[in-house]
Motif scaffolding. Structure first.
Motif, PDB file in Angstrom:
ATOM      1  N   VAL A  98       0.872  -1.172   0.028  1.00  0.00           N
ATOM      2  CA  VAL A  98      -0.055  -0.087  -0.135  1.00  0.00           C
ATOM      3  C   VAL A  98       0.937   1.140  -0.017  1.00  0.00           C
ATOM      4  O   VAL A  98       1.484   1.665   1.059  1.00  0.00           O
ATOM      5  CB  VAL A  98      -0.878  -0.090   1.306  1.00  0.00           C
ATOM      6  N   GLU A  99       0.959   1.803  -1.219  1.00  0.00           N
ATOM      7  CA  GLU A  99       1.919   2.986  -1.365  1.00  0.00           C
ATOM      8  C   GLU A  99       1.520   3.976  -2.491  1.00  0.00           C
ATOM      9  O   GLU A  99       0.907   3.538  -3.306  1.00  0.00           O
ATOM     10  CB  GLU A  99       3.199   2.327  -1.479  1.00  0.00           C
ATOM     11  N   ASP A 100       1.197   5.139  -1.927  1.00  0.00           N
ATOM     12  CA  ASP A 100       0.770   6.166  -2.980  1.00  0.00           C
ATOM     13  C   ASP A 100       1.811   6.694  -4.039  1.00  0.00           C
ATOM     14  O   ASP A 100       1.404   7.080  -5.092  1.00  0.00           O
ATOM     15  CB  ASP A 100      -0.116   7.264  -2.330  1.00  0.00           C
ATOM     16  N   ASP A 101       3.049   6.574  -3.809  1.00  0.00           N
ATOM     17  CA  ASP A 101       4.125   7.070  -4.754  1.00  0.00           C
ATOM     18  C   ASP A 101       4.211   6.036  -5.546  1.00  0.00           C
ATOM     19  O   ASP A 101       4.816   5.017  -5.607  1.00  0.00           O
ATOM     20  CB  ASP A 101       5.315   7.161  -3.774  1.00  0.00           C
ATOM     21  N   LEU A 152       2.894  -1.303   4.299  1.00  0.00           N
ATOM     22  CA  LEU A 152       2.200  -0.154   4.571  1.00  0.00           C
ATOM     23  C   LEU A 152       2.892   0.979   4.666  1.00  0.00           C
ATOM     24  O   LEU A 152       3.480   1.497   5.692  1.00  0.00           O
ATOM     25  CB  LEU A 152       1.302  -0.291   5.693  1.00  0.00           C
ATOM     26  N   ASP A 153       2.777   2.181   3.583  1.00  0.00           N
ATOM     27  CA  ASP A 153       3.276   3.229   3.802  1.00  0.00           C
ATOM     28  C   ASP A 153       2.588   3.910   4.703  1.00  0.00           C
ATOM     29  O   ASP A 153       1.325   4.136   5.113  1.00  0.00           O
ATOM     30  CB  ASP A 153       3.221   3.831   2.342  1.00  0.00           C
ATOM     31  N   LEU A 154       3.399   4.878   5.526  1.00  0.00           N
ATOM     32  CA  LEU A 154       2.602   5.622   6.565  1.00  0.00           C
ATOM     33  C   LEU A 154       1.920   7.038   6.116  1.00  0.00           C
ATOM     34  O   LEU A 154       1.198   7.247   6.530  1.00  0.00           O
ATOM     35  CB  LEU A 154       3.858   6.211   7.449  1.00  0.00           C
ATOM     36  N   GLY A 155       2.479   7.636   5.012  1.00  0.00           N
ATOM     37  CA  GLY A 155       1.994   8.646   4.325  1.00  0.00           C
ATOM     38  C   GLY A 155       1.154   8.319   3.300  1.00  0.00           C
ATOM     39  O   GLY A 155       1.549   8.481   2.081  1.00  0.00           O
ATOM     40  N   LEU A 156      -0.169   8.289   3.591  1.00  0.00           N
ATOM     41  CA  LEU A 156      -1.167   8.079   2.542  1.00  0.00           C
ATOM     42  C   LEU A 156      -2.043   9.149   2.131  1.00  0.00           C
ATOM     43  O   LEU A 156      -2.340  10.070   3.342  1.00  0.00           O
ATOM     44  CB  LEU A 156      -1.783   6.768   2.616  1.00  0.00           C
ATOM     45  N   THR A 158      12.707   2.283   7.090  1.00  0.00           N
ATOM     46  CA  THR A 158      12.652   3.697   6.907  1.00  0.00           C
ATOM     47  C   THR A 158      13.109   4.063   5.500  1.00  0.00           C
ATOM     48  O   THR A 158      14.385   3.393   4.822  1.00  0.00           O
ATOM     49  CB  THR A 158      13.737   4.086   7.851  1.00  0.00           C
ATOM     50  N   LYS A 159      12.354   4.785   4.933  1.00  0.00           N
ATOM     51  CA  LYS A 159      12.717   5.202   3.411  1.00  0.00           C
ATOM     52  C   LYS A 159      13.924   6.106   3.554  1.00  0.00           C
ATOM     53  O   LYS A 159      14.094   6.996   4.261  1.00  0.00           O
ATOM     54  CB  LYS A 159      11.702   6.014   2.785  1.00  0.00           C
ATOM     55  N   PRO A 160      15.021   6.018   2.287  1.00  0.00           N
ATOM     56  CA  PRO A 160      14.717   4.923   1.191  1.00  0.00           C
ATOM     57  C   PRO A 160      15.317   3.702   1.703  1.00  0.00           C
ATOM     58  O   PRO A 160      16.018   3.771   2.252  1.00  0.00           O
ATOM     59  CB  PRO A 160      15.685   5.902   0.092  1.00  0.00           C
TER      60      PRO A 160
HETATM   61 CA    CA Z   1       3.493   8.264   0.690  1.00  0.00          CA
END
Ligand code: CA
Length: 227
Positions: free
Chosen positions: A7-10, A51-55, A100-102
């Protein structure tokens, strides 16, 4: 073939992870927003969720809580926020691990292998091996080069937590949250004292470490001494 939901918006990150995980033998489905992601995550079709945190539609932490309310599927949080409080809160909210990204696909694949091993159907053999150290999660028996070690409850929990995440530097804050269930501090020395007991039983010391290495001011990590 493990079924993974990302689940990732980027779009760039999503597509590149999907492709790279597929190359590594995973079957991958993706979602670009939290709500459809939560719906898919709890479907029972997946072995693990990234799961991406920033959605855009919902905070990743809320999404995690919604998933946890109905499902035990392993969840790895992908966070850009290298922030202790958030990570501890997420582990407390039921995240199994975080990256942690990246981060690289190899790094994520290693985390996935670890959570899949922990949650896997192979319940008969929940054993961790790091070098000549073996930790049986069911019998709670620890052996070093075939010799049984006598560990107390928290010593075992602490060692097992580190051994489930080999090579990763674990913050003391995280250990307090995970092993002592104390997300907000607690006695600083608790971990140091337990580590020194474990080290003694492993036949090593902070000054001459083999398995357990301290990263000053950051945390500790467990490594295979032969690597
Ligand atoms: Ca994001």
């Amino acid at each position: 073939m493990p079924q993974i939901l990302i689940v990732e918006d980027d779009q760039r990150i999503r597509e590149s992870l999907a492709m790279r995980l597929a190359d590594r033998g995973y079957s991958v489905e993706t979602c670009q927003a939290a709500m459809p992601g939560v719906e898919r995550a709890v479907s029972g079709e997946f072995d693990a969720v990234v799961l991406d945190l920033g959605l855009p539609d919902l905070d990743g932490e809320q999404a995690l809580r919604m998933i946890r309310a109905v499902s035990a599927v392993p969840v790895i949080i992908a966070t850009a926020r290298d922030e202790e409080a958030a990570i501890v809160r997420l582990l407390d909210a039921g995240a199994d691990d975080y990256v942690t990204k990246p981060f690289s696909a190899d790094h994520l694949a290693a985390r996935l292998r670890a959570v899949l091993r922990r949650s896997g159907p192979d319940e008969d053999n929940r054993q961790l091996t790091v070098g000549d150290l073996t930790i049986d999660l069911d019998s709670r028996e620890v052996t070093l080069a075939g010799e049984k070690l006598d560990l107390k409850t928290k010593e075992f929990d602490l060692l097992a937590y580190l051994a489930e995440r080999p090579g990763r530097v674990i913050r003391k804050r995280e250990l307090l949250a995970a092993v002592w269930r104390q997300p907000y501090g607690g006695p600083d020395k608790t971990i140091d004292v337990h580590l020194s007991w474990i080290r003694k039983k492993l036949g090593e010391s902070a000054a001459a470490p083999r398995f357990i290495h301290t990263e000053r001011g950051v945390g500790v990590r467990l490594v295979d001494p032969a690597e």
